[in-house]
Design an enzyme around this catalytic site. Structure first.
Site, PDB file in Angstrom:
ATOM      1  N   GLU A  47     -11.945  15.442 -41.993  1.00  0.00           N
ATOM      2  CA  GLU A  47     -13.150  16.079 -41.192  1.00  0.00           C
ATOM      3  C   GLU A  47     -13.028  17.526 -41.162  1.00  0.00           C
ATOM      4  OE1 GLU A  47     -14.112  14.168 -37.369  1.00  0.00           O
ATOM      5  OE2 GLU A  47     -13.070  12.450 -38.219  1.00  0.00           O
ATOM      6  N   ASP A  62     -14.751  22.530 -26.910  1.00  0.00           N
ATOM      7  CA  ASP A  62     -13.377  22.675 -27.505  1.00  0.00           C
ATOM      8  C   ASP A  62     -12.506  23.254 -26.870  1.00  0.00           C
ATOM      9  OD1 ASP A  62     -13.425  21.525 -30.226  1.00  0.00           O
ATOM     10  OD2 ASP A  62     -15.179  22.461 -30.611  1.00  0.00           O
TER      11      ASP A  62
END
Lengths: 395, 260
Positions: free
Chosen positions: B52, B63
């Protein structure tokens, strides 16, 4: 008749929506499903109105500024949000949201803040309700708005310095959202402006709409007519502007003017004039106008005013800009500071640097002698003494 | 636009392998701009099953600090989506693993969704994850586009996602579904709690249409093994990016998580 309010899907025309990671879905969905029921509930309204009156000091005066009126050849009124408890309009929203948070059984409150006014207003209502409060604030803003940091601490809030990005409002908002993602169950996020995923923009606009609600009857008393010719407000995210435009959106005879911060000049690369520099994009959960590179990276804004130092605007305003319902203009740091000092000397009122941007519009617009003009004086300048002193020394 | 019946490497992988799949996430253009290609090659050599590649964004709200930092460095290095597609083209000269692009919606929106999906197809990207793209927006505006180009699209589910919504997101996903292990931002966490085990078990019992991959917070051999008891495999991101920042060898990292 054109409609400017949010639609059933959370959009204002092309703008708005809820572009959030799945991690926040449950929280946002809970708000979306409950906010109108809670806001329209009789006991909520009673408590909200009572606190606005007895605690925040509403209604705020609508003051006829005779010397300014003489200078600018119009009938100029100031809507004195600076006289609200905590010194700005922000308390209208935080009272509303903390009452909502209690009805959602949340024990903890988080908030982001730029100038510190929203942080102080949040810390204040948390103290009032005995709730735990954490405020995220960019490290740069903590330096330039130091008195507000101390006020928040005095009120019992924890102020978390944010060191990412430009260390200003955008970064504080990122960090508050991350906190919420990590603490979704017991925490309510009190967003301070008409930004964020649906239903925040609509919810905050409704809480702030008390400003234009009061203006209508106050103008009727003073001018015999609820409709002014102009309503002028500064726009960062746009909560005070949303509040003073709200009840006039469908009254097309009222000219609505939003003043953005041009910083050192719109084309200097140091600006926060989103409508002039932005294009449609997604930030903090909504589709709106956004200052960004061609690759979609958000451009760090600049303004002398920490409260206007934001690279986007609320989706409601993006739509008002696109439809032409609101005229967006901008004022530089220098223009705003001059207008702020002028108010000090001519009316004996020290305005917040944010509100000084709205005052700067007076010399940019041309009025007829009998035009009724309302400038929303969104906050007071106590927090900006250092900025005024430093600017004065440079002159 | 003659693209139906295309072979999709994700489909092949999940058909071939039902358990113990290791997918590794890293940020394009980090630590250095050109590292995107090298890391992909080394991941294949080290035995990863799937890659990914993160599309950097200035404001990654889901994040934690490690991925935030890698995004900032990569943007500073000059990474763009255009460059990422050039890098995928180079990767595809040697690497056969399925490639998934993952990122926030705004950079993709500015690139143009149609151009983005067609570039995915042209360069050999097999799947896409855009965590802040709402499911109804995907269904009404983009689902056909992804199907046309045979690019798979995965939604995220979390411990707070209701069963009804899991069914919806599963129905709208293709390739695989991304089961976020914990309610929180990305980043390394310790052993799974009993709540997490209950959640994984519930997912397994639901017999979803798509295989599910477990991600967020997984960093060790122990958590890898545990997550593999429930799902088809595991996605590791922050721990790998931290290792890259510390110049740890790719093969060493992979073998520590999943010994040969």
């Amino acid at each position: 008749m054109m409609r400017y309010n949010v639609d059933l899907n959370g959009y204002y025309g092309d703008f708005g929506g809820a572009f959030i990671p799945e991690l926040l879905h449950a929280n946002i969905e809970e708000l979306r499903q409950t906010y109108l029921t809670i806001l329209n509930d009789e006991s909520f309204q009673k408590e909200f109105i009572q606190l606005l009156r007895d605690y925040a000091g509403r209604p705020t005066p609508l003051y006829f500024a005779s010397r300014l009126s003489e200078k600018y050849h119009a009938r100029i009124y100031l809507k004195r949000e600076d006289l609200c408890h905590t010194g700005a309009h922000k308390i209208n929203n935080t009272i509303g949201q903390i009452l909502l948070a209690r009805r959602l059984n949340k024990q903890k409150i988080i908030a982001e803040t730029g100038a510190g006014q929203h942080g102080v207003a949040t810390a204040t209502v948390c103290a009032l309700m005995g709730m735990h409060c954490t405020v995220y604030m960019g490290q740069l803003d903590m330096e330039r708005q130091h008195p507000n940091v101390e006020r928040m601490k005095l009120l019992g809030a924890t102020v978390v310095p944010v060191t990412s990005g430009n260390r200003t409002l955008k970064d504080a908002t990122n960090e508050a959202m991350r906190h919420w993602i990590n603490h979704p169950k017991d925490t309510h996020y009190i967003i301070g402006s008409v930004v964020g995923p649906h239903p925040y923009p609509d919810m905050v606009a409704r809480f702030q709409s008390v400003i234009s609600q009061e203006m209508k009857y106050q103008l009727t008393e003073k001018e015999g007519n609820p409709y002014p010719d102009y309503v002028i407000a500064c726009v960062g995210g746009g909560s005070n502007a949303a509040g003073c435009f709200y009840h006039y959106l469908d009254d097309e005879q009222v000219n609505l003017v939003g003043v953005e911060a041009a910083g050192k000049g719109v084309n200097t690369g140091q600006s926060a004039a989103t409508t002039a520099l932005g294009k449609p994009g997604i930030l903090h959960g909504s589709k709106t106008l956004l200052m960004q590179t061609n690759d979609g990276q958000v451009i760090e804004p600049y303004s002398i005013s920490a409260g206007l130092d934001y690279p986007g605007i609320g989706p409601l305003h993006a739509n008002l800009h696109k439809t032409g319902r609101v005229e967006f203009i901008h004022a530089t740091d220098d223009e705003a500071m001059k207008a702020g000092l002028e108010l000090c000397r001519m009316e004996g009122i020290i305005p917040a640097v944010e509100s000084a941007h709205a005052l700067a519009a007076l010399s940019k617009l041309s009025f007829d002698n009998d035009d009724v003009v309302v400038v929303n004086l969104s906050g007071r300048g106590d927090k900006d003494l250092e900025t005024y002193i430093r600017w004065n020394m440079k002159q | 636009m003659e693209t139906t019946n295309m072979q999709n490497r994700l489909d092949d992988l999940f058909k071939r392998k039902k358990h113990g799949i290791l997918s590794v996430f890293y940020t394009a253009g980090f630590p250095y701009l050109e590292d995107t290609v090298r890391i992909a090659e080394e991941l294949e050599q080290a035995g990863a099953d799937m890659i990914e590649i993160g599309i950097p964004f200035s404001d990654p709200i889901a994040d934690g600090p490690v991925i935030q930092h890698s995004n900032n460095v990569a943007i500073g290095n000059g990474i763009t989506l255009g460059i990422i597609f050039q890098q995928v083209e180079v990767i595809r000269k040697t690497v056969q693993l399925p490639i998934v692009l993952m990122g926030y919606l705004n950079p993709v929106m500015q690139f143009g969704m149609e151009k983005f999906v067609s570039e995915c197809s042209r360069t050999g990207v097999d799947g896409v994850i855009l965590p802040d793209l709402p499911v109804d927006e995907y269904v009404h505006r983009y689902k056909q586009l992804f199907e046309h180009y045979a690019v798979r699209f995965s939604f995220l589910i979390t411990p707070t996602t209701s069963e009804e919504r899991i069914r919806l997101l599963d129905a709208c996903s293709s390739g695989f579904i991304y089961a976020v292990a914990a309610s929180g931002t990305t980043g390394v966490r310790g052993a799974f709690t009993s709540d997490q085990q209950v959640y994984f078990h519930r997912l397994k019992e639901m017999q979803l249409k798509n295989p599910f991959m477990v991600g967020f917070g997984i960093s060790t051999h122990a958590t890898f093994n545990e997550a593999c008891r429930y799902g088809s495999g595991v996605i590791i991101g922050s721990a790998f990016i931290q290792a890259l920042a510390e110049n740890v060898q790719v093969s060493g990292f992979i073998h520590a998580v999943r010994p040969k």
